[in-house]
Write an enzyme that holds these catalytic residues in place. Structure first.
Site, PDB file in Angstrom:
ATOM      1  N   HIS A   1       0.359 -29.382  39.961  1.00  0.00           N
ATOM      2  CA  HIS A   1      -0.915 -29.158  40.735  1.00  0.00           C
ATOM      3  C   HIS A   1      -1.792 -30.203  40.444  1.00  0.00           C
ATOM      4  O   HIS A   1      -2.031 -30.171  39.211  1.00  0.00           O
ATOM      5  CB  HIS A   1      -1.487 -27.653  40.525  1.00  0.00           C
ATOM      6  CG  HIS A   1      -0.708 -26.764  41.263  1.00  0.00           C
ATOM      7  ND1 HIS A   1       0.785 -27.035  41.877  1.00  0.00           N
ATOM      8  CD2 HIS A   1      -0.851 -25.250  41.185  1.00  0.00           C
ATOM      9  CE1 HIS A   1       1.247 -26.012  42.348  1.00  0.00           C
ATOM     10  NE2 HIS A   1       0.506 -24.872  41.948  1.00  0.00           N
TER      11      HIS A   1
ATOM     12  N   CYS B   1      -1.640 -20.215  38.784  1.00  0.00           N
ATOM     13  CA  CYS B   1      -1.462 -21.425  38.096  1.00  0.00           C
ATOM     14  C   CYS B   1      -2.504 -22.313  38.337  1.00  0.00           C
ATOM     15  O   CYS B   1      -2.706 -23.173  37.339  1.00  0.00           O
ATOM     16  CB  CYS B   1       0.099 -22.030  38.683  1.00  0.00           C
ATOM     17  SG  CYS B   1       0.088 -21.764  40.581  1.00  0.00           S
TER      18      CYS B   1
END
Ligand code: A2P
Length: 332
Positions: free
Chosen positions: A243, A129
């Site tokens: 994130h 990710c």
């Protein structure tokens, strides 16, 4: 593959659930859907397009009559079952790190290297990710001015470690607010209640973590730059989704901040969100549940000449996992 017959391995997990939402939102046309997980979840019902679907325990013969299998159940499950799915005639899009660095497995972010899909042998790997979010922002700089080196620090959400980690963060935070001792961490390395820690995945002998190593090798493979220097520090923060990454790059050729902003603004999958004077920069709260990743705080950098520093944020369950996997299937 106009209306593929689809299976999700890991349907009950954080990414599996996000896959179902992305299918619905994008009208991903599935002619049948098989929801697979561990034996613990067999018999559970999950809703998709208004209908209940029973979860089955995954087994070696689960892939007969399936065209595309999305795997999001960890590396061991993928290593054991993906080859069987391929033998059964399936294309596997795997979210784990099991196959990412295999030479015959394309590692794909469709906006960056869709061409790599042409050579697939049945398995396509979805990158880590943090890698996906980072390469979306690196690609326009590579095209505009060439990349020489990248230093990145990540601020990674609890859900990146799965549903259990997110639940653990909520329970621990509530315990602290109630004046109680937080429960001992089990899905995460430390408690995330009012804490951050530089420990995502396991430590290796050289002092880096496996997550930091993934950023190095995956960015090199996706950008086709095997010698690119990438130094990462990966940090878990008490955020539910998204994130964030602080990035500094050394460039091969000069690039003005204005031209860098224009390159980011024109890049597919990215939004330029860079008006610091009016508190305009991406944050996890503003990018959660969004397809696009946001780039802001673009500035010339103070270490490298020519260089640039910037901040990029993306929903790691969506673009960092489920959406990227669905885009791979759509591109195929
Ligand atoms: P289960 O819910 O039955 O444990 P997350 O990343 O959110 O932790 O989710 C992991 C997903 O992978 C879940 O759907 C989980 O199913 C599934 N899973 C974990 N281990 C296995 C296994 N050995 N076989 C099949 N599915 C697994």
């Amino acid at each position: 593959m106009k209306q593929p017959r689809v299976a999700i391995v890991g349907a009950t997990g954080a990414v599996g659930q996000e896959l179902l939402r992305v299918f619905e939102e994008r009208d991903f046309d599935v002619s049948s859907l098989k929801l697979l997980a561990s034996a613990r979840s067999a018999g559970r019902t999950l809703r998709f397009r208004g209908e209940g679907h029973q979860v089955e325990a995954v087994a070696a013969d689960a892939f007969r009559g399936v065209d595309v299998a999305f795997f999001s159940a960890g590396g061991d499950t993928a290593a054991a079952l993906a080859p069987l799915a391929v033998d059964a005639g399936c294309v596997v899009i795997d979210n784990s790190s099991a196959f990412r660095m295999q030479a015959d497995v394309p590692l794909v972010v469709p906006e960056v290297n869709a061409d790599a899909l042409r050579s697939h042998q049945g398995i396509v790997a979805n990158p880590n990710c943090s890698t996906i979010i980072l390469v979306l922002a690196l690609q326009p700089l590579e095209s505009a001015a060439g990349l020489e080196a990248v230093v990145v620090s990540t601020y990674q959400a609890a859900s990146g470690a799965g549903q259990r980690a997110m639940d653990e963060m909520f329970h621990a935070t509530r315990a602290v607010l109630d004046g109680l001792e937080p429960p001992a961490p089990s899905a995460l390395a430390q408690t995330l209640a009012f804490n951050v820690f530089p420990h995502v995945d396991e430590f290796m002998a050289d002092g880096y973590t496996r997550e930091e190593d993934k950023l190095l090798h995956e960015v090199r493979k996706i950008l086709g730059k095997p010698a690119l220097a990438v130094d990462a520090t990966c940090v878990r923060v008490p955020v539910a989704r998204c994130h964030s990454e602080s990035v500094s790059v050394r460039l091969s050729r000069p690039l003005s901040v204005e031209d860098a902003r224009a390159a980011f603004a024109a890049a597919p999958g990215l939004v330029l969100d860079d008006e610091p004077a009016s508190v305009g920069y991406p944050t996890p709260l503003t990018y959660a549940h969004r397809d696009a990743c946001g780039v802001g705080r673009v500035r010339a950098g103070r270490v490298w000449e020519p260089g640039l520093s910037f901040w990029v944020v993306g929903d790691q369950l969506r673009k960092g996992a489920a959406l990227n996997a669905v885009q791979i299937a759509e591109t195929l």
